[in-house]
Design an enzyme around this catalytic site. Structure first.
Site, PDB file in Angstrom:
ATOM      1  N   LYS A 209     -11.413   3.079-128.068  1.00  0.00           N
ATOM      2  CA  LYS A 209     -10.393   3.425-127.074  1.00  0.00           C
ATOM      3  C   LYS A 209     -10.528   4.912-126.690  1.00  0.00           C
ATOM      4  O   LYS A 209     -10.537   5.261-125.530  1.00  0.00           O
ATOM      5  CB  LYS A 209      -9.007   3.136-127.658  1.00  0.00           C
ATOM      6  CG  LYS A 209      -7.884   3.418-126.719  1.00  0.00           C
ATOM      7  CD  LYS A 209      -6.551   3.038-127.355  1.00  0.00           C
ATOM      8  CE  LYS A 209      -5.417   3.701-126.614  1.00  0.00           C
ATOM      9  NZ  LYS A 209      -4.120   3.407-127.170  1.00  0.00           N
ATOM     10  N   GLU A 215     -16.631   7.601-136.883  1.00  0.00           N
ATOM     11  CA  GLU A 215     -17.403   6.465-137.395  1.00  0.00           C
ATOM     12  C   GLU A 215     -18.183   5.784-136.268  1.00  0.00           C
ATOM     13  O   GLU A 215     -19.379   5.520-136.373  1.00  0.00           O
ATOM     14  CB  GLU A 215     -16.470   5.428-138.036  1.00  0.00           C
ATOM     15  CG  GLU A 215     -15.827   5.849-139.338  1.00  0.00           C
ATOM     16  CD  GLU A 215     -14.498   6.562-139.160  1.00  0.00           C
ATOM     17  OE1 GLU A 215     -14.252   7.115-138.068  1.00  0.00           O
ATOM     18  OE2 GLU A 215     -13.712   6.579-140.130  1.00  0.00           O
ATOM     19  N   GLY A 269      -4.508   0.454-130.285  1.00  0.00           N
ATOM     20  CA  GLY A 269      -5.772  -0.003-130.880  1.00  0.00           C
ATOM     21  C   GLY A 269      -5.612  -1.297-131.665  1.00  0.00           C
ATOM     22  O   GLY A 269      -6.395  -2.233-131.511  1.00  0.00           O
ATOM     23  N   ARG A 270      -4.570  -1.381-132.487  1.00  0.00           N
ATOM     24  CA  ARG A 270      -4.423  -2.553-133.359  1.00  0.00           C
ATOM     25  C   ARG A 270      -3.880  -3.777-132.635  1.00  0.00           C
ATOM     26  O   ARG A 270      -3.734  -4.830-133.230  1.00  0.00           O
ATOM     27  CB  ARG A 270      -3.569  -2.207-134.576  1.00  0.00           C
ATOM     28  CG  ARG A 270      -2.254  -1.540-134.266  1.00  0.00           C
ATOM     29  CD  ARG A 270      -1.671  -0.892-135.527  1.00  0.00           C
ATOM     30  NE  ARG A 270      -0.448  -0.140-135.270  1.00  0.00           N
ATOM     31  CZ  ARG A 270      -0.411   1.123-134.895  1.00  0.00           C
ATOM     32  NH1 ARG A 270      -1.539   1.785-134.676  1.00  0.00           N
ATOM     33  NH2 ARG A 270       0.729   1.751-134.716  1.00  0.00           N
ATOM     34  N   GLU A 355      -0.242  -0.052-140.385  1.00  0.00           N
ATOM     35  CA  GLU A 355      -0.387   1.124-139.521  1.00  0.00           C
ATOM     36  C   GLU A 355       0.837   1.220-138.600  1.00  0.00           C
ATOM     37  O   GLU A 355       1.206   2.297-138.161  1.00  0.00           O
ATOM     38  CB  GLU A 355      -1.684   1.029-138.698  1.00  0.00           C
ATOM     39  CG  GLU A 355      -2.152   2.354-138.134  1.00  0.00           C
ATOM     40  CD  GLU A 355      -3.592   2.339-137.616  1.00  0.00           C
ATOM     41  OE1 GLU A 355      -4.514   2.672-138.368  1.00  0.00           O
ATOM     42  OE2 GLU A 355      -3.796   1.970-136.441  1.00  0.00           O
ATOM     43  N   HIS A 386      -7.250 -19.459-157.382  1.00  0.00           N
ATOM     44  CA  HIS A 386      -8.057 -19.173-158.577  1.00  0.00           C
ATOM     45  C   HIS A 386      -8.243 -17.672-158.776  1.00  0.00           C
ATOM     46  O   HIS A 386      -9.084 -17.254-159.560  1.00  0.00           O
ATOM     47  CB  HIS A 386      -9.419 -19.864-158.443  1.00  0.00           C
ATOM     48  CG  HIS A 386      -9.291 -21.353-158.370  1.00  0.00           C
ATOM     49  ND1 HIS A 386      -9.314 -22.159-159.485  1.00  0.00           N
ATOM     50  CD2 HIS A 386      -9.083 -22.177-157.310  1.00  0.00           C
ATOM     51  CE1 HIS A 386      -9.149 -23.420-159.112  1.00  0.00           C
ATOM     52  NE2 HIS A 386      -8.998 -23.461-157.801  1.00  0.00           N
ATOM     53  N   LYS A 506      -8.561  12.696-141.834  1.00  0.00           N
ATOM     54  CA  LYS A 506      -9.665  12.911-140.880  1.00  0.00           C
ATOM     55  C   LYS A 506      -9.948  14.404-140.734  1.00  0.00           C
ATOM     56  O   LYS A 506     -11.096  14.838-140.744  1.00  0.00           O
ATOM     57  CB  LYS A 506      -9.253  12.406-139.491  1.00  0.00           C
ATOM     58  CG  LYS A 506      -9.469  10.955-139.219  1.00  0.00           C
ATOM     59  CD  LYS A 506      -9.306  10.724-137.709  1.00  0.00           C
ATOM     60  CE  LYS A 506      -8.811   9.353-137.383  1.00  0.00           C
ATOM     61  NZ  LYS A 506      -8.428   9.169-135.982  1.00  0.00           N
TER      62      LYS A 506
HETATM   63  O1  F6P Z   1      -7.235   4.383-137.662  1.00  0.00           O
HETATM   64  C1  F6P Z   1      -6.733   5.096-136.599  1.00  0.00           C
HETATM   65  C2  F6P Z   1      -7.159   4.536-135.274  1.00  0.00           C
HETATM   66  O2  F6P Z   1      -6.702   5.392-134.280  1.00  0.00           O
HETATM   67  C3  F6P Z   1      -6.662   3.107-135.036  1.00  0.00           C
HETATM   68  O3  F6P Z   1      -5.366   3.027-134.605  1.00  0.00           O
HETATM   69  C4  F6P Z   1      -7.665   2.612-134.065  1.00  0.00           C
HETATM   70  O4  F6P Z   1      -7.631   1.226-133.982  1.00  0.00           O
HETATM   71  C5  F6P Z   1      -8.937   3.158-134.662  1.00  0.00           C
HETATM   72  O5  F6P Z   1      -8.570   4.428-135.166  1.00  0.00           O
HETATM   73  C6  F6P Z   1     -10.117   3.264-133.745  1.00  0.00           C
HETATM   74  O6  F6P Z   1      -9.869   4.096-132.647  1.00  0.00           O
HETATM   75  P1  F6P Z   1     -10.789   4.076-131.383  1.00  0.00           P
HETATM   76  O7  F6P Z   1     -10.741   2.734-130.759  1.00  0.00           O
HETATM   77  O8  F6P Z   1     -10.229   5.133-130.483  1.00  0.00           O
HETATM   78  O9  F6P Z   1     -12.200   4.418-131.804  1.00  0.00           O
END
Ligand code: F6P
Length: 539
Positions: A209, A215, A269-270, A355, A386, A506
């Site tokens: 987003k 990452e 995002g979620r 979150e 189990h 972060k």
């Molecule tokens: O973990 C924090 C967060 O901002 C989430 O809310 C989001 O889904 C994720 O990082 C990834 O963010 P992006 O889509 O901006 O890479």
């Protein structure tokens, strides 16, 4: 207009619920079942292909009526209209929360800042449809003119968990494309995925987003470098696409503007799998199935928006959960789907739920004096039986659990389905009834062993029984939990749609990363300083 700030514990209903709790906290549900033959019928909701049985909960008619009073006192219906109506209820980020608009029909009208957002949503959906079709049919090809065989979704958090869970859940409906997910900044993750891929036939979907997430950008850069060992810069346009709100950063990464699928800041995002973030879903199962997923979610939206309290599935689930969280002081909830297809469902819900409602400052800016977001965990049955069911049955903690089952198996294996479903029903029955001393004794158990074999029962469960796992029913199920999250956030008087809690770690990681290569050392507590210096001597 933002959501109102009302401290739930200051309401009349909360007070009454507290007194009511004292009077029924020890009551055993089995007594209610004995004395009220109609209970099992009354505490159910039949809606479309869903059947919710919430009778195996430590509640009675009075509990429900008081919870309804609480909803009224907290002006929940006002909050619901603001949520669907595009108000900036995500006040701390100054945004609306409009994932529901993403699944609204083409002729709907949803206004945000005076503009109807539906036409632009439809435009992006059309682009997803066209693109998926071309890739699936083999009409869109890679840089050596070969059809695609593999897709790699590069994203993390909401840009990974939703699509990954749905692609896995809908494996039965999948086409020939192999869809992989790379999320962790752990280089072993990306290298493990790349090692079996052919750069000529792999399509890369970068989903972020913000397009600033460490990452995702690290993984995308590593993949681009790997790709460029086999291809040229110009070939990137054929094999890399991106989903983002940050068009400038996407272009700077080298993606062809034609290959950008936009999204909007009013999609959290979620809650974004319904947007172009779901591109890998559409590629995996085809646009028609993706659209059916959206349709199912939309049906749940209407149900939630329009149904009265007593018949409203997300509403009832949310308030029952509040009852355990805030009165019984239960700390966690389990979600147990009786289908292997929902293997990643609890992981997905962990981000959506924790979150969102893992907050401790209320909407007036004050620290809350009561418990908010609950812990969520789970695994499919029967595997989980189990693993951790011992603790649910005989441990010291109260763990309310949602049992999700499906009437019809997808591959038609009735023998296995009967065994699976016998376990599904047996577990909630055992959790409800337990096993008394007399019953254990009657089995001829040695006197000294009897206490260990007693089950107290009275352990609460909801049974969510669905006809069949289809794209549409999955859409309904996910949306059901999204609305439960919303209701709970309103009641707990928190802002459910920001996530500042992920920032501090972060920021610190960014500083520590510099220390690995610089001679400079920042100030750390003694434990962290020690660990960093150990690592520096290893690298
Ligand atoms: O973990 C924090 C967060 O901002 C989430 O809310 C989001 O889904 C994720 O990082 C990834 O963010 P992006 O889509 O901006 O890479």
């Amino acid at each position: 207009m933002s959501l109102k700030s009302i401290n739930p514990t200051q309401t009349k209903a909360w007070n009454k619920l507290q007194q009511h709790f004292e009077s029924i906290k020890e009551a055993h549900m089995t007594k209610w079942f004995e004395h009220q033959p109609e209970r099992a019928q009354q505490m159910t909701i039949k809606w479309e292909d869903f059947f919710l049985d919430y009778s195996k909960n430590r509640i009675n008619a009075e509990t429900l009526s008081l919870l309804k009073d609480l909803a009224e006192e907290l002006q929940l219906s006002d909050a619901v209209s603001k949520y669907f109506g595009g108000e900036k209820i995500n006040k701390t980020e100054g945004r609306a929360v409009l994932h529901t608009a993403l699944r609204a029909p083409e002729d709907a009208e949803v206004f945000y800042e005076g503009n109807n957002v539906i036409p632009e949503i439809c435009e992006v959906k059309h682009k997803i449809k066209q693109f998926s079709l071309e890739v699936i049919e083999g009409d869109r090809k890679g840089f050596t003119n070969k059809a695609f065989t593999d897709i790699v979704n590069i994203g993390i958090g909401g840009s990974d968990l939703g699509p990954a869970m749905v692609v896995d859940a809908l494996s039965y409906y999948k086409n020939h494309l192999n869809v992989h997910f790379v999320s962790n900044v752990d280089g072993d993750h990306v290298n493990e995925v790349l090692k079996n891929l052919n750069p000529e036939t792999t399509l890369f979907v970068i989903v972020s987003k913000t397009f600033t997430t460490q990452e995702t950008l690290s993984n995308a850069t590593t993949i681009k470098q790997w790709f460029l060992q086999h291809a040229t810069q110009d070939d990137i346009a054929k094999q890399f696409v991106a989903v983002s709100t940050n068009i400038e950063n996407v272009k700077a990464f080298g993606i062809d503007p034609q290959n950008i699928f936009p999204m909007w800041d009013w999609v959290g995002g979620r809650f974004s799998l319904w947007s172009a973030v779901g591109l890998s879903i559409s590629l995996a199962v085809g646009f028609d199935h993706f659209n059916a997923l959206l349709k199912g979610a939309h049906k749940m939206d209407i149900h939630f928006k329009e149904e009265k309290f007593e018949q409203n599935i997300p509403m009832i689930l949310a308030f029952i959960s509040i009852w355990y969280n805030n009165f019984f002081k239960a700390e966690s909830e389990a979600v147990i789907p009786y289908t292997q297809y929902l293997n990643q469902f609890a992981t997905y819900l962990q981000q959506a739920i924790m979150e969102s409602n893992g907050k401790s400052i209320d909407r007036a800016g004050d620290k809350v004096s009561y418990q908010t977001g609950n812990l969520i965990w789970g695994e499919p049955g029967t595997n989980s039986q189990h693993a951790f069911f011992q603790l649910i049955h005989q441990g010291t903690k109260l763990i309310p659990a949602d049992f999700i089952g499906f009437g019809t198996p997808l591959h038609g294996n009735q023998d296995h389905q009967d065994k699976l479903m016998s376990n599904f029903f047996a577990q909630t029955e055992a959790l409800l009834n337990g096993k008394t001393k007399a019953e254990v004794k009657a089995e001829g158990t040695n006197e000294s062993i009897i206490p260990y074999k007693i089950f107290e029962g009275n352990r609460p469960t909801n049974t969510i029984f669905i006809d069949k796992l289809t794209p549409e029913s999955l859409g309904k199920l996910i949306a059901m939990y999204e609305h439960k999250i919303f209701v709970q956030g309103v009641v707990w008087n928190v802002y459910s749609y920001d996530q500042f809690g992920v920032e501090l770690g972060k920021q610190l990681a960014g500083k520590i990363l510099d220390e690995f290569t610089d001679s400079y050392s920042a100030h750390h507590d003694a434990s962290t300083a020690n660990l960093i210096s150990m690592y520096k001597s290893m690298r």
